[in-house]
Design a protein around this motif. Sequence first.
Motif, PDB file in Angstrom:
ATOM      1  N   ARG A   1      44.432  70.580  26.251  1.00  0.00           N
ATOM      2  CA  ARG A   1      44.795  72.004  26.269  1.00  0.00           C
ATOM      3  C   ARG A   1      44.170  72.705  27.476  1.00  0.00           C
ATOM      4  N   LYS A   2      42.890  72.392  27.747  1.00  0.00           N
ATOM      5  CA  LYS A   2      42.213  73.075  28.861  1.00  0.00           C
ATOM      6  C   LYS A   2      42.784  72.649  30.214  1.00  0.00           C
ATOM      7  N   ALA A   3      43.260  71.419  30.297  1.00  0.00           N
ATOM      8  CA  ALA A   3      43.906  70.993  31.538  1.00  0.00           C
ATOM      9  C   ALA A   3      45.180  71.815  31.771  1.00  0.00           C
ATOM     10  N   LEU A   4      45.925  72.078  30.687  1.00  0.00           N
ATOM     11  CA  LEU A   4      47.143  72.892  30.816  1.00  0.00           C
ATOM     12  C   LEU A   4      46.785  74.341  31.158  1.00  0.00           C
ATOM     13  N   VAL A   5      45.704  74.834  30.561  1.00  0.00           N
ATOM     14  CA  VAL A   5      45.241  76.193  30.891  1.00  0.00           C
ATOM     15  C   VAL A   5      44.837  76.250  32.362  1.00  0.00           C
ATOM     16  N   ALA A   6      44.164  75.202  32.845  1.00  0.00           N
ATOM     17  CA  ALA A   6      43.757  75.146  34.258  1.00  0.00           C
ATOM     18  C   ALA A   6      44.984  75.213  35.165  1.00  0.00           C
ATOM     19  N   HIS A   7      46.033  74.504  34.766  1.00  0.00           N
ATOM     20  CA  HIS A   7      47.261  74.515  35.572  1.00  0.00           C
ATOM     21  C   HIS A   7      47.847  75.920  35.634  1.00  0.00           C
TER      22      HIS A   7
ATOM     23  N   PHE B   1      51.738  66.715  22.659  1.00  0.00           N
ATOM     24  CA  PHE B   1      50.756  67.797  22.542  1.00  0.00           C
ATOM     25  C   PHE B   1      50.863  68.493  21.185  1.00  0.00           C
ATOM     26  N   ASP B   2      52.090  68.768  20.758  1.00  0.00           N
ATOM     27  CA  ASP B   2      52.236  69.519  19.516  1.00  0.00           C
ATOM     28  C   ASP B   2      51.832  68.693  18.295  1.00  0.00           C
ATOM     29  N   THR B   3      52.039  67.391  18.368  1.00  0.00           N
ATOM     30  CA  THR B   3      51.585  66.522  17.266  1.00  0.00           C
ATOM     31  C   THR B   3      50.057  66.532  17.212  1.00  0.00           C
ATOM     32  N   LEU B   4      49.429  66.463  18.398  1.00  0.00           N
ATOM     33  CA  LEU B   4      47.964  66.531  18.450  1.00  0.00           C
ATOM     34  C   LEU B   4      47.468  67.876  17.906  1.00  0.00           C
ATOM     35  N   ARG B   5      48.149  68.939  18.312  1.00  0.00           N
ATOM     36  CA  ARG B   5      47.762  70.282  17.859  1.00  0.00           C
ATOM     37  C   ARG B   5      47.843  70.372  16.336  1.00  0.00           C
ATOM     38  N   SER B   6      48.919  69.837  15.791  1.00  0.00           N
ATOM     39  CA  SER B   6      49.113  69.906  14.351  1.00  0.00           C
ATOM     40  C   SER B   6      48.026  69.127  13.598  1.00  0.00           C
ATOM     41  N   LEU B   7      47.720  67.915  14.073  1.00  0.00           N
ATOM     42  CA  LEU B   7      46.681  67.133  13.390  1.00  0.00           C
ATOM     43  C   LEU B   7      45.308  67.788  13.575  1.00  0.00           C
ATOM     44  N   ARG B   8      45.066  68.334  14.768  1.00  0.00           N
ATOM     45  CA  ARG B   8      43.799  69.044  15.011  1.00  0.00           C
ATOM     46  C   ARG B   8      43.642  70.199  14.012  1.00  0.00           C
ATOM     47  N   ASN B   9      44.706  70.949  13.792  1.00  0.00           N
ATOM     48  CA  ASN B   9      44.639  72.072  12.851  1.00  0.00           C
ATOM     49  C   ASN B   9      44.403  71.575  11.432  1.00  0.00           C
ATOM     50  N   ARG B  10      45.147  70.537  11.051  1.00  0.00           N
ATOM     51  CA  ARG B  10      45.015  70.055   9.672  1.00  0.00           C
ATOM     52  C   ARG B  10      43.668  69.385   9.434  1.00  0.00           C
ATOM     53  N   SER B  11      43.054  68.894  10.509  1.00  0.00           N
ATOM     54  CA  SER B  11      41.770  68.200  10.335  1.00  0.00           C
ATOM     55  C   SER B  11      40.661  69.149   9.888  1.00  0.00           C
ATOM     56  N   GLU B  12      40.947  70.453   9.935  1.00  0.00           N
ATOM     57  CA  GLU B  12      39.993  71.441   9.414  1.00  0.00           C
ATOM     58  C   GLU B  12      39.921  71.364   7.884  1.00  0.00           C
ATOM     59  N   TYR B  13      40.937  70.770   7.296  1.00  0.00           N
ATOM     60  CA  TYR B  13      41.032  70.814   5.836  1.00  0.00           C
ATOM     61  C   TYR B  13      40.847  69.436   5.233  1.00  0.00           C
ATOM     62  N   ARG B  14      40.500  69.451   3.954  1.00  0.00           N
ATOM     63  CA  ARG B  14      40.304  68.213   3.213  1.00  0.00           C
ATOM     64  C   ARG B  14      41.637  67.447   3.114  1.00  0.00           C
ATOM     65  N   GLY B  15      41.545  66.145   3.203  1.00  0.00           N
ATOM     66  CA  GLY B  15      42.739  65.347   2.985  1.00  0.00           C
ATOM     67  C   GLY B  15      43.518  65.027   4.242  1.00  0.00           C
ATOM     68  N   ALA B  16      43.071  65.580   5.401  1.00  0.00           N
ATOM     69  CA  ALA B  16      43.731  65.199   6.652  1.00  0.00           C
ATOM     70  C   ALA B  16      43.036  63.947   7.183  1.00  0.00           C
ATOM     71  N   LEU B  17      43.789  63.102   7.792  1.00  0.00           N
ATOM     72  CA  LEU B  17      43.272  61.803   8.200  1.00  0.00           C
ATOM     73  C   LEU B  17      43.201  61.733   9.727  1.00  0.00           C
ATOM     74  N   VAL B  18      42.042  61.395  10.262  1.00  0.00           N
ATOM     75  CA  VAL B  18      41.929  61.129  11.697  1.00  0.00           C
ATOM     76  C   VAL B  18      41.258  59.767  11.854  1.00  0.00           C
ATOM     77  N   LYS B  19      41.987  58.821  12.382  1.00  0.00           N
ATOM     78  CA  LYS B  19      41.444  57.480  12.570  1.00  0.00           C
ATOM     79  C   LYS B  19      41.010  57.296  14.030  1.00  0.00           C
ATOM     80  N   GLU B  20      40.217  56.250  14.236  1.00  0.00           N
ATOM     81  CA  GLU B  20      39.772  55.972  15.611  1.00  0.00           C
ATOM     82  C   GLU B  20      40.970  55.763  16.532  1.00  0.00           C
ATOM     83  N   ALA B  21      42.009  55.105  16.007  1.00  0.00           N
ATOM     84  CA  ALA B  21      43.213  54.878  16.832  1.00  0.00           C
ATOM     85  C   ALA B  21      43.838  56.201  17.272  1.00  0.00           C
ATOM     86  N   ASP B  22      43.756  57.201  16.400  1.00  0.00           N
ATOM     87  CA  ASP B  22      44.297  58.520  16.762  1.00  0.00           C
ATOM     88  C   ASP B  22      43.506  59.121  17.918  1.00  0.00           C
TER      89      ASP B  22
END
Lengths: 145, 198
Positions: free
Chosen positions: A59-65, A103-124
Motif C-alpha cells: 500500500r505504501k509503495a502505491l502511496v509513494a507512486h 491487492f484487494d484480496t490482501l486488503r480483505s484478508l488484512r481487514n478480516r485478520s482483525e477478527y477471530r476466525g480469520a486464517l493467515v498462514k505462512e504461505a499467505d
Amino acid sequence: MKSREVDALISEGVIVRVRADGKAARLDLTVARSHLASAAAVVDSDPVGAFALAYDAMRKALVAHMRANGLRVRSGVGAHYQTGRYGLAALDGQGIDGALGEFDTLRSLRNRSEYRGALVKEADVYEAISHAQAVVDIVTGEIDG
Amino acid sequence: MRTSSPLLLPIFRSEGQGRLLARVYLHADRPVTIAGLARELRLNDGALTREANRLERAGLVRSDRVGRNRILHPNEESPYYRELYGLLLKAYGPAVVIGEELARVDGIQHAFVHGSWAARYAGEPGSDPADIDVIVVGNPASGLELTRVSSDLFARLGREVNIMVVGEAEWDAAESGFLREVQSRPLITIDLTCGELA
C-alpha cells in the motif's frame, strides 16, 4: 503512467491532485522496504503481524507512486480500496498486473485478520511479500529511474 | 433449453429449468428481465421464454411487464410454492454453491452454514438474510484462497459470505459460548465433494 485511467479516477473524485513530493515518496518507499524486511523476519512467530506488514508495504509503495506524481486518494472510507484501484490504473502493463490484481484480496484478508476466525498462514505471508516486493521494485524504478 | 437433467435433483425436466426456477425463487429480491435471465443463466433466449411460459401456465411463476420487458417472479400463491422453494434451496441454494467453491481449498474437514440462512433451510420462515455465515472446520491451506472463495461467492450469490475458520479440536470441544450457541442452532452441512452423488 496510464494517464487516461488515472484521469478517470480523478474525474470520479476518488483521486485528487496535490503538489508532487519526490522526497516524501522516497521516504514512503524506505518504510515499505523496512516493512518487507520485518515481515520476512517474523513470519514464523507472528504470521498475522507479518501479513499486515507485507500488505502495508504494498500500500505504501502505491502511496509513494501517487506522491511522486502529485496525487493522493481522497481521504475517507474506502481509501485503501481506492489505493488498489489507483495501482491497477497507474501501473497497468508493467509486468506486475498479477500483484496489483491481488491487492484487494490482501486488503480483505488484512481487514478480516482483525477478527477471530480469520486464517493467515505462512504461505499467505510469503505470497503477500512477493506481491509487495514486486510493486515496491517497480515504483522504486519509476521514481529513481 | 433442452439441457441435460440435473444430477443433484433429477425431478426437473432439465438442468436449465431447475436453474431458471432457482434464480426466480431464490433471488426474488433481485428480479431480472427474461433477456437478463438468458444472459445470466447462459441459456437460449427463445427457449427460456417458452420455459417461462410453461412455468407460468402451471402457476409456478407469474410475470410483470415493464415496457417491453417481462420480469418473472415466484408465484407465492401456488400450492407448491413453499415445498418447491425448499427443494430449490437445497438443490441450488447457497450451501451447494459454497460447497463447490470451498472444494478447491485443501485442509477443510467440515463446513457448515449457520445463522439466519441455516434457520431458513431448517424451515423457519422469513426473508432471505443479506449475509451468509459459514464455519469452516479444519486447517485450510491458505487464508488468501479462502478470501478469494469469499469474493467469488459474492459474485455468484450476490451476498456477502462470511467465512470463519475453527480448528477441529476447538469445534469438537465447543468450549466457547459462541460455538455452543452455533452448535445448538440449525446447522447445514456443506457437501465438499462438489455435488458428487453419494
